[in-house]
Design an enzyme around this catalytic site. Sequence first.
Site, PDB file in Angstrom:
ATOM      1  CG  ASN A 137     -17.136 -46.448   0.359  1.00 19.20           C
ATOM      2  OD1 ASN A 137     -17.476 -46.000   1.535  1.00 19.20           O
ATOM      3  ND2 ASN A 137     -17.776 -46.652  -0.375  1.00 19.20           N
ATOM      4  CG  ASN A 176      -6.483 -50.266  -4.654  1.00 17.22           C
ATOM      5  OD1 ASN A 176      -6.290 -50.129  -5.833  1.00 17.22           O
ATOM      6  ND2 ASN A 176      -5.774 -49.955  -3.718  1.00 17.22           N
ATOM      7  CB  ILE A 177     -12.922 -50.156  -5.596  1.00 19.13           C
ATOM      8  CG1 ILE A 177     -12.689 -50.884  -7.064  1.00 19.13           C
ATOM      9  CG2 ILE A 177     -13.994 -49.296  -5.772  1.00 19.13           C
ATOM     10  CD1 ILE A 177     -13.631 -51.603  -7.570  1.00 19.13           C
ATOM     11  CD  GLU A 226      -4.727 -58.560  -3.544  1.00 18.49           C
ATOM     12  OE1 GLU A 226      -5.450 -57.506  -3.846  1.00 18.49           O
ATOM     13  OE2 GLU A 226      -3.665 -58.637  -2.861  1.00 18.49           O
ATOM     14  CB  CYS A 228      -4.766 -57.632   3.021  1.00 22.67           C
ATOM     15  SG  CYS A 228      -6.324 -58.182   2.589  1.00 22.67           S
TER      16      CYS A 228
HETATM   17  N1  THU Z   1      -4.589 -53.134  -1.053  1.00 24.85           N
HETATM   18  C1  THU Z   1      -4.835 -54.170  -2.040  1.00 24.85           C
HETATM   19  O1  THU Z   1      -5.873 -53.652  -3.076  1.00 24.85           O
HETATM   20  N2  THU Z   1      -4.202 -55.058  -2.172  1.00 24.85           N
HETATM   21  C2  THU Z   1      -3.457 -55.717  -1.141  1.00 24.85           C
HETATM   22  O2  THU Z   1      -2.809 -56.855  -1.400  1.00 24.85           O
HETATM   23  C3  THU Z   1      -3.009 -54.926  -0.354  1.00 24.85           C
HETATM   24  C4  THU Z   1      -3.958 -53.651   0.180  1.00 24.85           C
HETATM   25  C5  THU Z   1      -5.348 -51.923  -1.104  1.00 24.85           C
HETATM   26  C6  THU Z   1      -6.242 -51.581  -0.070  1.00 24.85           C
HETATM   27  C7  THU Z   1      -6.380 -50.130   0.027  1.00 24.85           C
HETATM   28  O3  THU Z   1      -7.098 -49.598  -1.009  1.00 24.85           O
HETATM   29  C8  THU Z   1      -4.807 -49.796  -0.217  1.00 24.85           C
HETATM   30  O4  THU Z   1      -4.344 -50.751  -0.746  1.00 24.85           O
HETATM   31  C9  THU Z   1      -3.990 -49.549   1.020  1.00 24.85           C
HETATM   32  O5  THU Z   1      -4.346 -50.544   2.038  1.00 24.85           O
END
Ligand code: THU
Length: 132
Positions: A45, A42-43, A55, A86
């Site tokens: 901002n 996850n990135i 994902e 999500c």
């Molecule tokens: N996030 C993901 O990368 N994948 C998921 O399946 C659930 C949420 C990330 C988004 C955000 O950077 C952090 O988790 C908290 O929501």
Amino acid sequence: MTREELKSAAVAMLDRAYVPYSHFPVGAALECQDGTVFTGCNIENAAYGPTLCAERTAVVKAVSEGHRDFRRIVIAGRSEDFCVPCGVCRQVLTEFAPHMEIICLNARGEELCLPLDQLLPHGFGPQYLLDR
Ligand code: THU
């Protein structure tokens, strides 16, 4: 790649996550039908909205490199709960592989494994637009 190797690839991506706001790292490893693997993290901002989930990072890497046939994805988190995708990520994955396997890991490395169509029943897919 074996299932264990794919899981390790997802876990390794936890260290690449850019999460200064949520402090909630997520790692992903997406395996295509031909065995090619794309990883993601996850990135976040400062404007919050543009945040990319792990994902979707992996999907964007795959599709932009010419891969659209997905077999399975491992999603790794560092919390007690399984890191489930999500709603937006479920939708993005459904576009390409509505029946793919989703393997969610928790901090202990335990897994919850479900087909995508169970996580997103009656998903809106390309057939709604292309079969007209
Ligand atoms: N996030 C993901 O990368 N994948 C998921 O399946 C659930 C949420 C990330 C988004 C955000 O950077 C952090 O988790 C908290 O929501």
